[in-house]
Design a protein around this motif. Structure first.
Motif, PDB file in Angstrom:
ATOM      1  N   ALA A  67       0.718  -1.266  -0.057  1.00 32.45           N
ATOM      2  CA  ALA A  67      -0.021  -0.035  -0.106  1.00 32.45           C
ATOM      3  C   ALA A  67       0.886   1.163  -0.089  1.00 32.45           C
ATOM      4  O   ALA A  67       1.999   1.347   0.561  1.00 32.45           O
ATOM      5  CB  ALA A  67      -0.844  -0.027   1.269  1.00 32.45           C
ATOM      6  N   ARG A  68       0.322   2.373  -0.681  1.00 28.75           N
ATOM      7  CA  ARG A  68       0.853   3.630  -0.404  1.00 28.75           C
ATOM      8  C   ARG A  68       1.264   3.983   1.037  1.00 28.75           C
ATOM      9  O   ARG A  68       0.493   3.877   1.818  1.00 28.75           O
ATOM     10  CB  ARG A  68       0.183   4.661  -1.051  1.00 28.75           C
ATOM     11  CG  ARG A  68      -0.140   4.586  -2.552  1.00 28.75           C
ATOM     12  CD  ARG A  68      -0.930   5.640  -3.184  1.00 28.75           C
ATOM     13  NE  ARG A  68      -2.088   5.581  -2.550  1.00 28.75           N
ATOM     14  CZ  ARG A  68      -2.645   6.840  -1.659  1.00 28.75           C
ATOM     15  NH1 ARG A  68      -1.943   7.636  -1.338  1.00 28.75           N
ATOM     16  NH2 ARG A  68      -3.957   6.590  -1.171  1.00 28.75           N
ATOM     17  N   GLY A  69       2.512   4.460   1.247  1.00 28.14           N
ATOM     18  CA  GLY A  69       2.939   4.981   2.563  1.00 28.14           C
ATOM     19  C   GLY A  69       3.484   3.968   3.409  1.00 28.14           C
ATOM     20  O   GLY A  69       4.042   4.193   4.532  1.00 28.14           O
ATOM     21  N   THR A  70       3.375   2.704   3.056  1.00 27.07           N
ATOM     22  CA  THR A  70       4.030   1.536   3.875  1.00 27.07           C
ATOM     23  C   THR A  70       5.332   1.668   4.248  1.00 27.07           C
ATOM     24  O   THR A  70       5.950   1.609   5.396  1.00 27.07           O
ATOM     25  CB  THR A  70       3.559   0.203   3.463  1.00 27.07           C
ATOM     26  OG1 THR A  70       2.037   0.122   3.555  1.00 27.07           O
ATOM     27  CG2 THR A  70       4.203  -1.044   4.394  1.00 27.07           C
ATOM     28  N   LEU A  71       6.149   1.726   3.063  1.00 21.80           N
ATOM     29  CA  LEU A  71       7.415   2.104   3.143  1.00 21.80           C
ATOM     30  C   LEU A  71       7.939   3.210   3.739  1.00 21.80           C
ATOM     31  O   LEU A  71       8.988   3.639   4.436  1.00 21.80           O
ATOM     32  CB  LEU A  71       8.269   2.076   1.733  1.00 21.80           C
ATOM     33  CG  LEU A  71       8.315   0.438   1.401  1.00 21.80           C
ATOM     34  CD1 LEU A  71       8.561   0.561  -0.126  1.00 21.80           C
ATOM     35  CD2 LEU A  71       9.002  -0.329   2.022  1.00 21.80           C
ATOM     36  N   ASP A  72       6.963   4.470   3.617  1.00 20.06           N
ATOM     37  CA  ASP A  72       7.310   5.700   4.191  1.00 20.06           C
ATOM     38  C   ASP A  72       7.284   5.517   5.812  1.00 20.06           C
ATOM     39  O   ASP A  72       8.154   6.226   6.327  1.00 20.06           O
ATOM     40  CB  ASP A  72       5.984   6.933   3.668  1.00 20.06           C
ATOM     41  CG  ASP A  72       6.603   7.335   2.450  1.00 20.06           C
ATOM     42  OD1 ASP A  72       7.594   7.214   2.023  1.00 20.06           O
ATOM     43  OD2 ASP A  72       5.606   8.142   2.136  1.00 20.06           O
ATOM     44  N   VAL A  73       6.160   4.831   6.125  1.00 20.55           N
ATOM     45  CA  VAL A  73       6.229   4.741   7.773  1.00 20.55           C
ATOM     46  C   VAL A  73       7.555   4.218   8.287  1.00 20.55           C
ATOM     47  O   VAL A  73       7.961   4.453   9.349  1.00 20.55           O
ATOM     48  CB  VAL A  73       4.996   3.660   8.090  1.00 20.55           C
ATOM     49  CG1 VAL A  73       5.041   3.143   9.484  1.00 20.55           C
ATOM     50  CG2 VAL A  73       3.779   4.510   7.685  1.00 20.55           C
ATOM     51  N   LEU A  74       8.129   3.085   7.630  1.00 20.97           N
ATOM     52  CA  LEU A  74       9.573   2.479   8.105  1.00 20.97           C
ATOM     53  C   LEU A  74      10.379   3.463   7.827  1.00 20.97           C
ATOM     54  O   LEU A  74      11.340   3.468   8.558  1.00 20.97           O
ATOM     55  CB  LEU A  74       9.619   1.191   7.444  1.00 20.97           C
ATOM     56  CG  LEU A  74       8.573  -0.075   7.418  1.00 20.97           C
ATOM     57  CD1 LEU A  74       8.753  -1.061   6.286  1.00 20.97           C
ATOM     58  CD2 LEU A  74       8.636  -0.406   8.692  1.00 20.97           C
ATOM     59  N   MET A  75      10.389   4.110   6.853  1.00 17.19           N
ATOM     60  CA  MET A  75      11.733   4.975   6.643  1.00 17.19           C
ATOM     61  C   MET A  75      11.229   6.277   7.890  1.00 17.19           C
ATOM     62  O   MET A  75      12.460   6.838   8.453  1.00 17.19           O
ATOM     63  CB  MET A  75      11.835   5.686   5.495  1.00 17.19           C
ATOM     64  CG  MET A  75      11.838   4.703   4.404  1.00 17.19           C
ATOM     65  SD  MET A  75      11.946   5.326   2.536  1.00 17.19           S
ATOM     66  CE  MET A  75      13.471   6.249   2.475  1.00 17.19           C
ATOM     67  N   GLU A  76      10.010   6.683   8.084  1.00 21.06           N
ATOM     68  CA  GLU A  76      10.101   7.933   8.993  1.00 21.06           C
ATOM     69  C   GLU A  76      10.358   7.088  10.613  1.00 21.06           C
ATOM     70  O   GLU A  76      10.708   8.152  11.374  1.00 21.06           O
ATOM     71  CB  GLU A  76       8.620   8.160   9.081  1.00 21.06           C
ATOM     72  CG  GLU A  76       8.158   8.966   7.990  1.00 21.06           C
ATOM     73  CD  GLU A  76       6.739   9.103   7.690  1.00 21.06           C
ATOM     74  OE1 GLU A  76       5.978   8.771   8.661  1.00 21.06           O
ATOM     75  OE2 GLU A  76       6.083   9.580   6.864  1.00 21.06           O
ATOM     76  N   ALA A  77      10.322   5.866  10.635  1.00 17.87           N
ATOM     77  CA  ALA A  77      10.757   5.443  12.011  1.00 17.87           C
ATOM     78  C   ALA A  77      12.069   5.287  12.222  1.00 17.87           C
ATOM     79  O   ALA A  77      12.626   4.859  13.122  1.00 17.87           O
ATOM     80  CB  ALA A  77      10.048   3.630  12.091  1.00 17.87           C
ATOM     81  N   GLY A  78      12.953   5.501  11.091  1.00 16.92           N
ATOM     82  CA  GLY A  78      14.412   5.371  11.037  1.00 16.92           C
ATOM     83  C   GLY A  78      14.801   3.994  10.786  1.00 16.92           C
ATOM     84  O   GLY A  78      16.234   3.784  11.044  1.00 16.92           O
TER      85      GLY A  78
END
Length: 201
Positions: free
Chosen positions: A111-122
């Motif tokens: 889904a859109r944003g799944t990888l963003d969440v992991l990147m934002e978590a560092g």
């Protein structure tokens, strides 16, 4: 404690982020720091703080058995969705991987944003591009991922037998058996929730 150990100890206390031996050596004028790191790690092993290595970087952390003393009430952090957890596991075990490779391993679209969440978590970073047509972005874990989960390196990730003993492989094995029997997968395998951010790839 000799002068090199004292200097390494002081530099590590002053550092705001985990430090590589090479960076420490450069900071201290090119001295050999690895023996000092090993000696300091042994010295602090039974103390209230420990010197640990995570992903080739060294830092001090609270001794695990004393962490509860320093824990304070705080806002509950956002929990990872099942999709994000699965993506993180795929990246950790197979890095570097592209979005298409993650989807191939998981068997569903990401889904859109799944990888963003992991990147934002560092915990995940873009690690370049695959040299194939389209040059897709490839992803890998970060030192922060290793530090958060208490891993010295990816070699310390649990193996198949460990995961099976913990019951974490049962859903995967059940889904495989259902697929082999020609059954329709359940909704949470077929449709993945949107994490709500834009896709970096």
């Amino acid at each position: 404690m000799d002068e090199v150990m004292r200097a390494v100890e002081a530099a590590l206390f002053a550092a705001t982020d985990p430090v590589t031996p090479e960076a420490l050596a450069n900071h201290l004028g090119g001295v050999a720091v690895k023996p000092a790191l090993a000696a300091l790690a042994e010295h602090y092993a039974t103390r209230g703080i420990n010197l640990v290595e995570r992903g080739g970087r060294w830092h001090f952390q609270t001794a695990p058995d004393l962490a509860h003393i320093l824990r304070r009430e705080h806002e509950e952090p956002r929990k990872l969705s099942r999709a994000a957890t699965e993506c993180l596991a795929v990246i950790a075990y197979h890095e570097p991987v592209s979005r298409a490779e993650i989807e191939s391993i998981r068997g569903v679209q990401t889904a859109r944003g799944t990888l963003d969440v992991l990147m934002e978590a560092g915990w995940v970073r873009a690690a370049g591009r695959r040299e194939v047509p389209g040059r897709p972005v490839i992803y890998a874990t970060t030192p922060a991922f290793l530090a958060h989960f208490g891993l010295a390196s990816r070699r310390d990730l649990p193996g198949i037998d460990d995961l099976r003993a913990a019951g974490l492989l049962d859903p995967v094995e059940d889904a495989f058996e259902e697929a082999m029997a020609g059954k329709t997968p359940t909704a949470d395998h077929a449709v993945e929730p949107d994490d709500g951010a834009s896709d970096p790839s």
